[in-house]
Design a protein around this motif. Structure first.
Motif, PDB file in Angstrom:
ATOM      1  N   THR A  52      -6.281  58.392   0.652  1.00 57.87           N
ATOM      2  CA  THR A  52      -5.336  57.911  -0.345  1.00 57.87           C
ATOM      3  C   THR A  52      -3.966  57.726   0.311  1.00 57.87           C
ATOM      4  O   THR A  52      -3.760  58.071   1.480  1.00 57.87           O
ATOM      5  N   SER A  53      -3.023  57.207  -0.451  1.00 61.14           N
ATOM      6  CA  SER A  53      -1.692  56.923   0.096  1.00 61.14           C
ATOM      7  C   SER A  53      -0.956  58.196   0.517  1.00 61.14           C
ATOM      8  O   SER A  53      -0.056  58.141   1.353  1.00 61.14           O
ATOM      9  N   ASP A  54      -1.340  59.355  -0.036  1.00 61.31           N
ATOM     10  CA  ASP A  54      -0.680  60.604   0.369  1.00 61.31           C
ATOM     11  C   ASP A  54      -1.447  61.315   1.480  1.00 61.31           C
ATOM     12  O   ASP A  54      -1.095  62.438   1.851  1.00 61.31           O
ATOM     13  N   GLY A  55      -2.493  60.663   2.006  1.00 62.10           N
ATOM     14  CA  GLY A  55      -3.207  61.207   3.158  1.00 62.10           C
ATOM     15  C   GLY A  55      -4.407  62.068   2.822  1.00 62.10           C
ATOM     16  O   GLY A  55      -5.140  62.495   3.726  1.00 62.10           O
ATOM     17  N   CYS A  95     -15.114  47.853   4.566  1.00 59.09           N
ATOM     18  CA  CYS A  95     -13.847  48.497   4.868  1.00 59.09           C
ATOM     19  C   CYS A  95     -12.770  47.920   3.948  1.00 59.09           C
ATOM     20  O   CYS A  95     -12.766  46.709   3.675  1.00 59.09           O
ATOM     21  N   ASN A  96     -11.877  48.772   3.512  1.00 62.55           N
ATOM     22  CA  ASN A  96     -10.803  48.353   2.599  1.00 62.55           C
ATOM     23  C   ASN A  96      -9.485  48.960   3.028  1.00 62.55           C
ATOM     24  O   ASN A  96      -9.418  50.133   3.409  1.00 62.55           O
ATOM     25  N   VAL A  97      -8.441  48.145   2.981  1.00 65.22           N
ATOM     26  CA  VAL A  97      -7.072  48.611   3.223  1.00 65.22           C
ATOM     27  C   VAL A  97      -6.198  48.088   2.092  1.00 65.22           C
ATOM     28  O   VAL A  97      -6.304  46.911   1.715  1.00 65.22           O
ATOM     29  N   VAL A  98      -5.361  48.967   1.570  1.00 70.51           N
ATOM     30  CA  VAL A  98      -4.384  48.556   0.567  1.00 70.51           C
ATOM     31  C   VAL A  98      -3.026  48.518   1.252  1.00 70.51           C
ATOM     32  O   VAL A  98      -2.541  49.557   1.735  1.00 70.51           O
ATOM     33  N   ARG A  99      -2.445  47.343   1.313  1.00 66.90           N
ATOM     34  CA  ARG A  99      -1.163  47.186   1.995  1.00 66.90           C
ATOM     35  C   ARG A  99      -0.311  46.209   1.210  1.00 66.90           C
ATOM     36  O   ARG A  99      -0.811  45.153   0.791  1.00 66.90           O
TER      37      ARG A  99
END
Length: 115
Positions: A52-55, A95-99
């Motif tokens: 997640t965005s907080d690691g 694979c997925n990346v949220v940017r």
């Protein structure tokens, strides 16, 4: 532009292991929410394992204790180690990346688990 290329899929017997790797370009793996999803024929795409965005990490219940997810800062990859594979793990893995608030997807790699 973010580009994701998956590798490592294949055919394996139940109980076996595979390691998937996603090569990420256009962004750093440490900066984003990212991870792995899968889609089996006739089913919706589902989360498998993600940072997640907080690691922190999230896993779908069916893979807990069998799959691990990691990211390699030097290689700029996010990897999925899959152990004790079951026939129900058969799917195409993405694979997925949220940017920048946008979801980026790779083309996927097929994992087939035979009984």
């Amino acid at each position: 532009q973010v580009r994701l290329v998956e590798s490592g899929g294949g055919l394996v017997q139940a109980g076996g292991s595979l390691r998937l790797s996603c090569a990420v370009s256009g962004t750093a793996v440490t900066l984003n929410a990212l991870g792995w999803y899968r889609q089996a024929p006739g089913k919706q795409r589902e989360l498998v394992a993600v940072f997640t965005s907080d690691g922190s990490t999230n896993f779908t219940d069916s893979v807990k204790g069998r799959f691990t997810v990691s990211r390699d800062r030097r290689r700029n990859t996010v990897d999925l180690q899959m152990n004790s594979l079951k026939t129900e793990d058969t799917a195409r893995y993405y694979c997925n990346v949220v940017r920048w608030g946008t979801n980026f997807w790779g083309r996927g790699t097929q994992v087939t688990v035979n009984s």
